[in-house]
Design an enzyme around this catalytic site. Structure first.
Site, PDB file in Angstrom:
ATOM      1  N   ARG A   1      42.426  56.593  30.632  1.00  0.00           N
ATOM      2  CA  ARG A   1      43.075  55.281  30.447  1.00  0.00           C
ATOM      3  C   ARG A   1      43.548  55.069  29.009  1.00  0.00           C
ATOM      4  NH1 ARG A   1      39.211  53.510  34.689  1.00  0.00           N
ATOM      5  NH2 ARG A   1      40.494  52.799  36.433  1.00  0.00           N
TER       6      ARG A   1
ATOM      7  N   HIS B   1      36.664  65.754  30.167  1.00  0.00           N
ATOM      8  CA  HIS B   1      36.515  66.454  31.448  1.00  0.00           C
ATOM      9  C   HIS B   1      36.233  67.946  31.212  1.00  0.00           C
ATOM     10  CE1 HIS B   1      39.442  63.145  32.722  1.00  0.00           C
ATOM     11  NE2 HIS B   1      38.400  62.934  33.499  1.00  0.00           N
TER      12      HIS B   1
ATOM     13  N   LYS C   1      29.820  59.126  29.440  1.00  0.00           N
ATOM     14  CA  LYS C   1      30.843  58.095  29.202  1.00  0.00           C
ATOM     15  C   LYS C   1      30.744  56.982  30.234  1.00  0.00           C
ATOM     16  CE  LYS C   1      34.853  56.144  28.329  1.00  0.00           C
ATOM     17  NZ  LYS C   1      35.612  56.080  29.537  1.00  0.00           N
TER      18      LYS C   1
HETATM   19  P1  AMP Z   1      37.186  60.219  35.486  1.00  0.00           P
HETATM   20  O1  AMP Z   1      38.266  61.216  35.708  1.00  0.00           O
HETATM   21  O2  AMP Z   1      37.472  59.235  34.409  1.00  0.00           O
HETATM   22  O3  AMP Z   1      36.696  59.590  36.776  1.00  0.00           O
HETATM   23  O4  AMP Z   1      35.936  61.030  34.935  1.00  0.00           O
HETATM   24  C1  AMP Z   1      35.448  62.153  35.598  1.00  0.00           C
HETATM   25  C2  AMP Z   1      34.173  62.603  34.937  1.00  0.00           C
HETATM   26  O5  AMP Z   1      34.435  62.900  33.571  1.00  0.00           O
HETATM   27  C3  AMP Z   1      33.093  61.515  34.948  1.00  0.00           C
HETATM   28  O6  AMP Z   1      31.839  62.109  35.176  1.00  0.00           O
HETATM   29  C4  AMP Z   1      33.188  60.952  33.551  1.00  0.00           C
HETATM   30  O7  AMP Z   1      31.995  60.370  33.093  1.00  0.00           O
HETATM   31  C5  AMP Z   1      33.538  62.186  32.754  1.00  0.00           C
HETATM   32  N1  AMP Z   1      34.173  61.802  31.488  1.00  0.00           N
HETATM   33  C6  AMP Z   1      35.257  61.002  31.322  1.00  0.00           C
HETATM   34  N2  AMP Z   1      35.512  60.815  30.018  1.00  0.00           N
HETATM   35  C7  AMP Z   1      34.554  61.508  29.333  1.00  0.00           C
HETATM   36  C8  AMP Z   1      34.265  61.703  27.952  1.00  0.00           C
HETATM   37  N3  AMP Z   1      34.996  61.146  26.990  1.00  0.00           N
HETATM   38  N4  AMP Z   1      33.218  62.478  27.633  1.00  0.00           N
HETATM   39  C9  AMP Z   1      32.445  63.049  28.600  1.00  0.00           C
HETATM   40  N5  AMP Z   1      32.663  62.913  29.921  1.00  0.00           N
HETATM   41  C10 AMP Z   1      33.706  62.148  30.280  1.00  0.00           C
END
Ligand code: AMP
Length: 279
Positions: A188, A37, A150
């Site tokens: 996760r 993030h 991701k």
């Molecule tokens: P989430 O909180 O999992 O819904 O993710 C929020 C944003 O962060 C989304 O655009 C994801 O694709 C991005 N994101 C999550 N994990 C990663 C990662 N390991 N590398 C790059 N972006 C990420």
């Protein structure tokens, strides 16, 4: 750094900043922030955003009835500190009740790219994602929004939504941030035991090992995805899908090469993990 809980408050502030000429970046997240993030915030900074708005919202509408909505990790205090340290200028922490008013009845459906891959196991997921992201776009008035590779399918779906609904903003997709072991960072991952974490490495390893693999027809593609699935199963994971698709259309590819995306979803114990590699 400003914090907003009320959609109206965020909207007013963003509108005023926009009218004053500020370039606004939006980084939508579900919180439990990690380096993946934070890399999106860094990307927003590099692209010259004057205001970087991070939204932290575990969006109930994108979770299925048997998914981990209640168990999803939440840590508002740590998230605020991380946003501040990373250079965010505003954080939006709405509650489900103020994002979805009683009798909320309007949803955004993307009907092409959402159908396959994660859309099969998670019906309604991308409808929830598109709806909340469209709302965030209307609240933050971003010049651009940053998403992570991701969630490859999600980034494609959002790009399609922006195109088809004429949202006046640019979608930026930032590379996957991994742990030193190769495991793609994910909120996760906190669910994984040490043993499960070890098993999970099979995913990034199998994606790395595609190097040198070639195929030129559907039969070759099926052999390649089956070989990856076999490695994951051998490691103790339960494969949801392994797909080798066109990076733009998400349709199955006949040959591996530039513009191919290989995507994996697998269960590691109860945790569903996704990863991908774009050629
Ligand atoms: P989430 O909180 O999992 O819904 O993710 C929020 C944003 O962060 C989304 O655009 C994801 O694709 C991005 N994101 C999550 N994990 C990663 C990662 N390991 N590398 C790059 N972006 C990420």
């Amino acid at each position: 750094m400003r914090t907003f809980k009320e959609p109206k408050g965020l909207q007013r502030w963003c509108r005023a900043r926009k009218l004053a000429g500020a370039k606004i970046a939006l980084v939508p997240t579900m919180g439990a922030l990690h380096d993946g993030h934070l890399s999106l915030i860094a990307a927003a900074k590099r692209r010259g955003a004057d205001e970087i708005v991070v939204s932290v919202f575990v969006n109930p509408v994108q979770f299925g009835p048997n998914e981990d909505y209640s168990a999803y990790p939440r840590d508002e205090k740590a998230d605020l500190a991380k946003c501040r340290a990373a250079g965010a200028t505003a954080v939006f922490f709405p509650t489900p009740a103020n994002m979805y008013l009683p009798r909320h009845s309007v949803y955004v459906n993307e009907e092409d790219l959402s159908k396959g891959l994660c859309g099969v196991r998670r019906p309604g997921h991308f409808r929830g994602v598109c709806t909340v992201v469209a709302k965030l776009f209307n609240l933050a008035h971003p010049d651009f929004a940053v998403f992570g590779q991701k969630d490859y399918q999600q980034a494609q779906v959002i790009q399609r939504m922006v195109r088809d609904l004429n949202f006046d903003l640019e979608v930026v997709v930032a590379p996957i941030v991994r742990e030193p072991s190769g495991l793609a960072r994910s909120s996760r991952n906190t669910y994984l035991s040490a043993e499960e974490k070890e098993r999970a490495l099979a995913i990034s390893r199998a994606l790395r090992e595609i190097d040198g693999t070639t195929f030129t027809d559907a039969k070759g593609r099926r052999a390649t995805t089956a070989a990856i699935a076999k490695k994951l199963t051998a490691a103790g994971l339960v494969v949801d899908y392994v797909a080798c698709v066109d990076a733009a259309t998400l349709a199955p590819r006949k040959a591996i090469g530039k513009g191919t995306c290989v995507l994996v979803a697998a269960y590691d114990g109860k945790t569903r993990l996704i990863d991908n590699r774009v050629f």
